[in-house]
Design a protein around this motif. Structure first.
Motif, PDB file in Angstrom:
ATOM      1  N   VAL A 115     -86.868 -17.881  14.025  1.00  0.00           N
ATOM      2  CA  VAL A 115     -85.923 -17.571  12.680  1.00  0.00           C
ATOM      3  C   VAL A 115     -86.640 -18.303  11.630  1.00  0.00           C
ATOM      4  N   ALA A 116     -87.524 -19.400  11.898  1.00  0.00           N
ATOM      5  CA  ALA A 116     -87.985 -20.106  10.555  1.00  0.00           C
ATOM      6  C   ALA A 116     -89.325 -19.215  10.280  1.00  0.00           C
ATOM      7  N   PHE A 117     -90.007 -18.509  11.175  1.00  0.00           N
ATOM      8  CA  PHE A 117     -90.994 -17.749  10.789  1.00  0.00           C
ATOM      9  C   PHE A 117     -90.542 -16.635  10.196  1.00  0.00           C
ATOM     10  N   PHE A 118     -89.477 -16.020  10.679  1.00  0.00           N
ATOM     11  CA  PHE A 118     -88.794 -14.882   9.801  1.00  0.00           C
ATOM     12  C   PHE A 118     -88.498 -15.215   8.520  1.00  0.00           C
ATOM     13  N   GLY A 119     -87.795 -16.292   8.349  1.00  0.00           N
ATOM     14  CA  GLY A 119     -87.362 -16.636   6.872  1.00  0.00           C
ATOM     15  C   GLY A 119     -88.759 -16.854   6.031  1.00  0.00           C
ATOM     16  N   ALA A 120     -89.757 -17.457   6.544  1.00  0.00           N
ATOM     17  CA  ALA A 120     -90.737 -17.683   5.902  1.00  0.00           C
ATOM     18  C   ALA A 120     -91.392 -16.161   5.301  1.00  0.00           C
ATOM     19  N   ALA A 121     -91.326 -15.508   6.115  1.00  0.00           N
ATOM     20  CA  ALA A 121     -92.217 -14.149   5.870  1.00  0.00           C
ATOM     21  C   ALA A 121     -91.165 -13.334   4.879  1.00  0.00           C
ATOM     22  N   ILE A 122     -89.807 -13.669   4.650  1.00  0.00           N
ATOM     23  CA  ILE A 122     -89.088 -12.876   3.683  1.00  0.00           C
ATOM     24  C   ILE A 122     -89.377 -13.691   2.601  1.00  0.00           C
ATOM     25  N   TRP A 123     -89.391 -14.950   2.459  1.00  0.00           N
ATOM     26  CA  TRP A 123     -89.579 -15.702   1.225  1.00  0.00           C
ATOM     27  C   TRP A 123     -91.070 -15.558   0.902  1.00  0.00           C
ATOM     28  N   LEU A 124     -92.056 -15.613   1.521  1.00  0.00           N
ATOM     29  CA  LEU A 124     -93.399 -15.054   1.188  1.00  0.00           C
ATOM     30  C   LEU A 124     -93.491 -13.819   0.643  1.00  0.00           C
ATOM     31  N   GLY A 125     -92.625 -12.788   1.108  1.00  0.00           N
ATOM     32  CA  GLY A 125     -92.856 -11.366   0.684  1.00  0.00           C
ATOM     33  C   GLY A 125     -92.220 -11.542  -0.854  1.00  0.00           C
ATOM     34  N   PHE A 126     -91.197 -12.239  -1.122  1.00  0.00           N
ATOM     35  CA  PHE A 126     -90.548 -12.298  -2.638  1.00  0.00           C
ATOM     36  C   PHE A 126     -91.591 -12.952  -3.458  1.00  0.00           C
ATOM     37  N   GLU A 127     -92.168 -14.056  -2.899  1.00  0.00           N
ATOM     38  CA  GLU A 127     -93.183 -14.712  -3.982  1.00  0.00           C
ATOM     39  C   GLU A 127     -94.514 -13.895  -4.022  1.00  0.00           C
ATOM     40  N   GLY A 128     -94.912 -13.002  -3.058  1.00  0.00           N
ATOM     41  CA  GLY A 128     -95.939 -12.148  -3.291  1.00  0.00           C
ATOM     42  C   GLY A 128     -95.722 -11.100  -4.264  1.00  0.00           C
ATOM     43  N   LYS A 129     -94.462 -10.719  -4.476  1.00  0.00           N
ATOM     44  CA  LYS A 129     -93.897  -9.791  -5.541  1.00  0.00           C
ATOM     45  C   LYS A 129     -94.132 -10.380  -6.678  1.00  0.00           C
ATOM     46  N   ILE A 130     -93.684 -11.599  -7.097  1.00  0.00           N
ATOM     47  CA  ILE A 130     -93.950 -12.519  -8.163  1.00  0.00           C
ATOM     48  C   ILE A 130     -95.189 -12.556  -8.891  1.00  0.00           C
ATOM     49  N   PHE A 131     -95.871 -12.849  -7.821  1.00  0.00           N
ATOM     50  CA  PHE A 131     -97.545 -12.851  -8.241  1.00  0.00           C
ATOM     51  C   PHE A 131     -98.085 -11.606  -8.744  1.00  0.00           C
ATOM     52  N   MET A 132     -97.654 -10.641  -7.899  1.00  0.00           N
ATOM     53  CA  MET A 132     -98.096  -9.316  -8.543  1.00  0.00           C
ATOM     54  C   MET A 132     -97.671  -8.784  -9.761  1.00  0.00           C
ATOM     55  N   GLU A 133     -96.346  -9.209  -9.917  1.00  0.00           N
ATOM     56  CA  GLU A 133     -95.929  -8.691 -11.276  1.00  0.00           C
ATOM     57  C   GLU A 133     -96.356  -9.641 -12.318  1.00  0.00           C
ATOM     58  N   ASP A 134     -96.674 -10.650 -12.187  1.00  0.00           N
ATOM     59  CA  ASP A 134     -97.619 -11.692 -13.014  1.00  0.00           C
ATOM     60  C   ASP A 134     -98.902 -11.104 -13.277  1.00  0.00           C
ATOM     61  N   GLY A 135     -99.370 -10.191 -12.413  1.00  0.00           N
ATOM     62  CA  GLY A 135    -100.721  -9.833 -12.744  1.00  0.00           C
ATOM     63  C   GLY A 135    -101.922 -10.670 -11.840  1.00  0.00           C
ATOM     64  N   GLN A 136    -101.601 -11.436 -10.870  1.00  0.00           N
ATOM     65  CA  GLN A 136    -102.184 -12.486 -10.113  1.00  0.00           C
ATOM     66  C   GLN A 136    -102.367 -11.743  -8.828  1.00  0.00           C
ATOM     67  N   VAL A 137    -103.401 -10.717  -8.702  1.00  0.00           N
ATOM     68  CA  VAL A 137    -103.164  -9.703  -7.707  1.00  0.00           C
ATOM     69  C   VAL A 137    -103.938 -10.642  -6.469  1.00  0.00           C
ATOM     70  N   ILE A 138    -105.038 -11.261  -6.746  1.00  0.00           N
ATOM     71  CA  ILE A 138    -105.494 -11.848  -5.390  1.00  0.00           C
ATOM     72  C   ILE A 138    -104.389 -12.900  -4.717  1.00  0.00           C
ATOM     73  N   LYS A 139    -104.028 -13.674  -5.681  1.00  0.00           N
ATOM     74  CA  LYS A 139    -102.912 -14.612  -4.996  1.00  0.00           C
ATOM     75  C   LYS A 139    -101.703 -13.802  -4.496  1.00  0.00           C
ATOM     76  N   GLY A 140    -101.360 -12.677  -5.103  1.00  0.00           N
ATOM     77  CA  GLY A 140    -100.321 -11.861  -4.429  1.00  0.00           C
ATOM     78  C   GLY A 140    -100.546 -11.204  -3.062  1.00  0.00           C
ATOM     79  N   LEU A 141    -101.978 -10.818  -3.039  1.00  0.00           N
ATOM     80  CA  LEU A 141    -102.304 -10.022  -1.739  1.00  0.00           C
ATOM     81  C   LEU A 141    -102.429 -11.221  -0.685  1.00  0.00           C
ATOM     82  N   ALA A 142    -103.004 -12.457  -1.012  1.00  0.00           N
ATOM     83  CA  ALA A 142    -102.978 -13.684  -0.214  1.00  0.00           C
ATOM     84  C   ALA A 142    -101.534 -14.093   0.357  1.00  0.00           C
ATOM     85  N   VAL A 143    -100.776 -14.038  -0.515  1.00  0.00           N
ATOM     86  CA  VAL A 143     -99.531 -14.350  -0.008  1.00  0.00           C
ATOM     87  C   VAL A 143     -98.515 -13.410   0.778  1.00  0.00           C
TER      88      VAL A 143
END
Length: 73
Positions: free
Chosen positions: A15-43
């Motif tokens: 459950v903790a890994f699944f929650g982390a996956a959801i949270w990281l998915g949203f964080e990756g989207k935020i990085f991509m929208e801010d134009g930080q493509v490399i950080k977004g891909l890593a997340v």
């Protein structure tokens, strides 16, 4: 392969890994929208790996069944 009950620790970690996956998915989207493509891909990669970690027992059973079908004893 014997069917066994999953321990409470295994369920909590999944459950903790699944929650982390959801949270990281949203964080990756935020990085991509801010134009930080490399950080977004890593997340996003981290989110994908967390999702795989959450499904590790299911993947293990699937690999075992496939290997038994290919190489029966």
């Amino acid at each position: 392969m014997k069917q066994r009950k999953r321990s409470t620790g295994e369920l909590i970690s999944s459950v903790a890994f699944f929650g982390a996956a959801i949270w990281l998915g949203f964080e990756g989207k935020i990085f991509m929208e801010d134009g930080q493509v490399i950080k977004g891909l890593a997340v996003y990669i981290g989110a994908f790996l967390s999702l795989l970690a959450a499904m590790r027992f299911t993947i293990q059973r699937l690999v075992y069944r496939v290997s038994e079908a290919i190489w029966p004893k």
